[in-house]
Write an enzyme that holds these catalytic residues in place. Structure first.
Site, PDB file in Angstrom:
ATOM      1  N   ASP A 126      27.487  48.502  70.048  1.00 28.71           N
ATOM      2  CA  ASP A 126      26.150  49.256  70.761  1.00 28.71           C
ATOM      3  C   ASP A 126      26.204  48.930  72.409  1.00 28.71           C
ATOM      4  OD1 ASP A 126      25.118  50.317  68.599  1.00 28.71           O
ATOM      5  OD2 ASP A 126      23.910  48.693  68.220  1.00 28.71           O
TER       6      ASP A 126
ATOM      7  N   VAL B   8      49.956  12.920  41.299  1.00 28.90           N
ATOM      8  CA  VAL B   8      48.730  12.834  42.153  1.00 28.90           C
ATOM      9  C   VAL B   8      49.096  13.166  43.523  1.00 28.90           C
ATOM     10  CG1 VAL B   8      46.824  11.699  42.745  1.00 28.90           C
ATOM     11  CG2 VAL B   8      47.391  11.757  40.463  1.00 28.90           C
TER      12      VAL B   8
ATOM     13  N   ILE C 278      49.983  16.615  44.590  1.00 30.85           N
ATOM     14  CA  ILE C 278      48.940  17.695  44.852  1.00 30.85           C
ATOM     15  C   ILE C 278      47.901  17.245  45.832  1.00 30.85           C
ATOM     16  CG2 ILE C 278      47.265  19.076  43.329  1.00 30.85           C
ATOM     17  CD1 ILE C 278      48.780  18.302  40.807  1.00 30.85           C
TER      18      ILE C 278
ATOM     19  N   GLU D 176      44.674  17.260  46.218  1.00 32.54           N
ATOM     20  CA  GLU D 176      43.502  17.478  45.553  1.00 32.54           C
ATOM     21  C   GLU D 176      42.200  18.199  46.584  1.00 32.54           C
ATOM     22  OE1 GLU D 176      44.706  14.802  45.307  1.00 32.54           O
ATOM     23  OE2 GLU D 176      45.407  14.513  43.438  1.00 32.54           O
TER      24      GLU D 176
END
Length: 883
Positions: free
Chosen positions: A333, A286, A289, A291
């Site tokens: 433009d 855990v 990673i 999360e």
């Protein structure tokens, strides 16, 4: 009968409305209250509980919860209440993580909802005998709606007035060609949707002409509402960066699982408790990673986008923020974007006498007639509100109207004296406009447009002298319009360009100027310093365009200015070869804009294109970043664009690029910080298990570190101010990896640095000679406390390093108040866990000697001098900024 089978007068009676005065404000409010808002049924939003439960769908979180459950069951069966502490703490930490995720998602969604409301479509209606612009959601049946080229049709409308009206209905009927509309068309039998010429339908758009109609259906009762299942809500999409990070998360997951398996097996071989090793392995996975990374990226993007709104740029799609950082060509433009959009009539040319005259308050009779005709053939108007002059409509037209007003001829008086009997609206293909009036007993068509267009339609005039006058005005950067007339014997049944715009008599020319915006000149300079090429695109005469472009610094030595006709003569291969040397395009059509975009894209450039008209929509979609004008832009253009400029200014585009680069930089900082800390945790646990056969951190300690030192500082890094040198470096390549330019190496180095410092702290804490303890359990607890303090505080202190590639002391240590607060809160939580006896026991920590606390503090601060040295010798700067 259906509305299209019912006469407009009868329908107005049935709906209790007045086609001239419209509904009263009270009646409209009552109908809105009774029938609801004019909107399709929205996709039901997730409740707080649903959002909360979705936080647990991640496989690793589920594994962690399973581990906590197993630990809980083991503690119960063994009757050891002390063993309940760990699973309960894990559960609390996971719940806190989920709660934080929900709050972060809600904040991001609110920010994006606010942006969506800013760019919501509007409708022009007649209410209480007054024209009003209202939110399209407030339309009710019986409202009188005004439509013109470029408008989205806000509801199903039964037309009772139309002038050359055409509607783009491909979204509803599948027909690619716009449908011609006729308010007087009558139908007795059922006819297909696409053949109902007296109807305009919600969700479609007006591509030509103008019209008025009665709203007959709103919301889910419209034809579009009947197929709302196909249109309800957009799919949630991820930005390219989020997708790459999601894939990275999967890769890290596999790596972490492999590391967990190795750690678990090594622990078992060395006689460690299987349950302990299982918990360490799972928590390691855990920790490895990130999360929350995709969610944090979304939040940083949405916060940045919200910040950009304050700078007059509304981003409609999050991926556009990433693309902005790569913009290498800005095609803009001229009128209103590079200039003030406040045309001033300077000079008039009398074609009958071949003389020019300055505009003043008392012009000669021929020039007064020229101004009168020009005003009659204009839709623009000038009004005074609270003693302030307001120009409504096309600025070239309002300059003529204002000049006529100076000569005591108001548009209102002229319209009453010589009412408009018919018209052919201006469009970008014909480049002219025609109106028909009864002037002093003679039926007269008045045609207004560019000289090169009008000259080809004229007979019996000294066109060579007029052309000379046109060139003389253009050389002084004046925009020139020609005004011509044609006497008609009778009012034609059908008014077409083919019959009205031929055999004309040239009356004269008017010359006007739209001065450059003062800030545009500086913005062009900033562009060039940032490696971005500014390109001017205009419908003006090439001489006029070149003069303005040269003044602004767009047209430089060696650059070319070409016309749409010259562009049309180039084949694609030639154009792609020469496009880099062309800085000004004059007299171009919307179709030419697409060629310009694709030519630059073929050269590998990232193109931003501005536009405001209906026909600009394809070019805005084709560009990497389509920029619609918020003031002069049509709803169709805004719908096709990625970004809307609420002030129509060129420097706002440049500022948006600056903000886009800053937001992307901040995302990189947050990603590098999160990945660096996660990699540090993995290396720490893995190396200790392999070399020392013991975990330097318990699972709940790792989870606490993840909660305390990851999310808050990462979010605060997303609020970092834009680097001052962000516009002095070249654009990043479009498909460049976020880990390019040495960032991946830097992340790895930071992770290794965290691991080395943490392992050193662990070794200090478990060293018998150094601590004087001879109890192995006490030594291990002391070592883990040292490791916990150093790993947690190192990451907090290191977040300040991530703010910039420049020295922390040059930018100001505490100049990011968000990071200062986040770091302070994180440190407070760490100190509470370390020093409060109750929490200390819960997390498996122990009290240390003052000497060890000081060593832990010294190790925790080490990343700051190490990274400062790297910055000083140019290692980090070199990687971050090399082209």
């Amino acid at each position: 009968m259906s509305p299209y089978q019912t006469a407009a007068v009868q329908l107005a009676e049935e709906l209790k409305t007045d086609v001239q005065r419209g509904l009263s404000a009270d009646e409209a409010a009552a109908r809105l209250e009774k029938n609801g808002r004019n909107e399709l049924r929205q996709k039901k939003k997730k409740t707080f509980l649903q959002r909360f439960l979705l936080q647990f769908k991640d496989v690793m979180i589920l594994i962690l919860l399973a581990a906590a459950a197993i630990s809980f069951v083991v503690a119960i069966t063994q009757g050891d209440a002390g063993e309940l502490v760990e699973p309960i703490l894990i559960l609390v930490i996971v719940l806190l993580n989920a709660l934080m995720g929900v709050l972060q998602e809600s904040k991001a969604e609110k920010a994006l909802d606010a942006l969506q409301s800013l760019s919501a479509p509007h409708a022009r209606v007649i209410r209480g005998n007054q024209e009003k612009r209202i939110d399209a959601k407030e339309l009710v049946t019986g409202d009188i709606v005004l439509l013109e080229a470029g408008d989205f049709i806000p509801a199903d409308v039964r037309l009772f007035e139309s002038a050359s009206l055409k509607c783009e209905e491909s979204a509803l009927t599948g027909e690619s060609v716009p449908s011609e509309k006729d308010a007087q068309a009558a139908f007795e039998k059922d006819v297909p949707l696409g053949d109902r010429a007296n109807m305009a339908y919600s969700g479609c758009s007006v591509s030509y002409g103008r019209g008025r109609g009665i709203v007959v259906a709103v919301g889910m009762d419209t034809e579009m509402g009947k197929i709302a299942g196909l249109l309800e809500g957009e799919k949630e999409t991820q930005t390219p960066l989020q997708k790459r990070l999601s894939r990275l998360g999967v890769t890290l997951g596999y790596v972490a699982l492999a590391a967990c398996a190795i750690v678990f097996v090594v622990g078992l071989i060395n006689g460690l408790e299987p349950l302990d090793m299982f918990m360490v392995a799972v928590s390691l996975a855990v920790s490895a990673i990130p999360e929350g990374l995709p969610a944090i990226v979304t939040i940083v993007l949405s916060m940045g986008v919200t910040r950009m709104v304050k700078r007059n740029a509304i981003i409609r799609r999050l991926p556009a923020v990433e693309t902005l950082g790569s913009a290498s060509v800005i095609c803009s433009d001229k009128t209103g974007t590079l200039t003030l959009n406040r045309m001033t009539l300077m000079e008039a040319y009398n074609a009958e006498e071949n003389v020019s005259e300055k505009i003043c308050n008392d012009n000669t009779e021929p020039v007064r007639r020229l101004l009168m005709l020009g005003t009659l053939c204009s839709d623009g108007t000038v009004v005074y509100e609270d003693d302030q002059e307001k120009h409504l409509g096309d600025p070239t037209e309002t300059s003529i109207v204002l000049a006529a007003m100076k000569n005591s001829m108001t548009k209102e008086e002229l319209a009453m004296k010589y009412p408009r009997l018919g018209e052919i609206p201006f469009d970008s293909d014909r480049k002219c406009m025609t109106t028909i009036h009864n002037i002093d007993g003679r039926l007269t068509a008045v045609v207004k447009g560019g000289f090169d267009v009008i000259a080809g339609k004229c007979v019996g005039a000294d066109l060579s002298a007029a052309e000379k006058a046109t060139n003389e005005m253009s050389e002084r950067a004046l925009r020139v319009l020609a005004i011509a007339v044609k006497e008609l014997k009778i009012m034609p049944e059908k008014i077409t360009p083919e019959t009205m715009e031929c055999g004309l008599t040239l009356v004269g020319l008017v010359g006007m100027i739209d001065p450059p915006r003062p800030e545009a000149r500086e913005a062009v300079k900033v562009c060039r310093g940032a490696g971005i090429k500014p390109v001017m695109i205009t419908g003006d005469h090439v001489v006029t365009a070149s003069a303005i472009a040269r003044d602004l610094g767009i047209l430089q030595e060696g650059d070319r200015a070409i016309t749409g006709l010259e562009l049309a003569k180039m084949d694609d291969e030639t154009f792609q070869r020469e496009v880099e040397g062309i800085s000004v395009y004059a007299r171009v059509s919307p179709e030419d804009k697409i060629r310009i975009v694709k030519a630059w894209q073929t050269r590998g450039q990232v193109v931003s294109m501005t536009g405001d008209g209906v026909n600009d929509a394809p070019a805005l979609k084709a560009a990497d970043i389509g920029c619609a004008m918020g003031i002069t832009g049509t709803d169709v253009a805004k719908g096709a664009a990625d970004m809307t400029l609420t002030d129509d200014r060129f420097d706002t585009i440049v500022e948006a690029v600056r903000e886009g680069r800053g937001i992307y930089d901040n995302i990189k900082k947050a990603v590098a910080f999160l990945l660096g800390t996660n990699i540090g945790e993995v290396i720490t646990v893995f190396a200790a298990m392999m070399a020392l056969h013991v975990s330097p951190l318990l699972s709940m300690q790792l989870l606490m570190i993840n909660l305390v030192t990851d999310s808050l500082p990462a979010l605060a890094l997303g609020m970092e101010a834009v680097e001052p040198n962000v516009m002095s470096r070249p654009p990043k390549p479009k498909n460049e990896s976020i880990f390019a330019r040495g960032l991946g190496v830097r992340i790895g180095f930071q992770g290794l640095l965290f691991a080395v410092l943490t392992l050193l702290a662990f070794l200090f804490g478990t060293n018998f000679t150094f601590t004087g303890l001879n109890d192995n359990a006490a030594l291990l607890s002391q070592g883990r406390t040292m490791a916990f303090i150093v790993l947690a505080m190192t990451q907090v202190f290191h977040s300040f390093n991530m703010r910039s590639d420049r020295s922390l002391f040059k930018i100001g240590v505490f100049s990011n108040k968000y990071l200062t607060c986040a770091a302070g809160l994180s440190l407070l939580l760490v100190l509470l866990v370390v020093f409060v006896p109750f929490l200390q026991g819960l997390f498996g920590l122990t009290a240390l000697t003052l000497r060890l606390y000081l060593i832990a503090l010294g190790l925790s601060l080490a990343p700051i001098p190490v990274l400062e040295i790297c910055k000083a010798v140019g290692i980090i700067t070199h990687h971050a900024h090399r082209a």
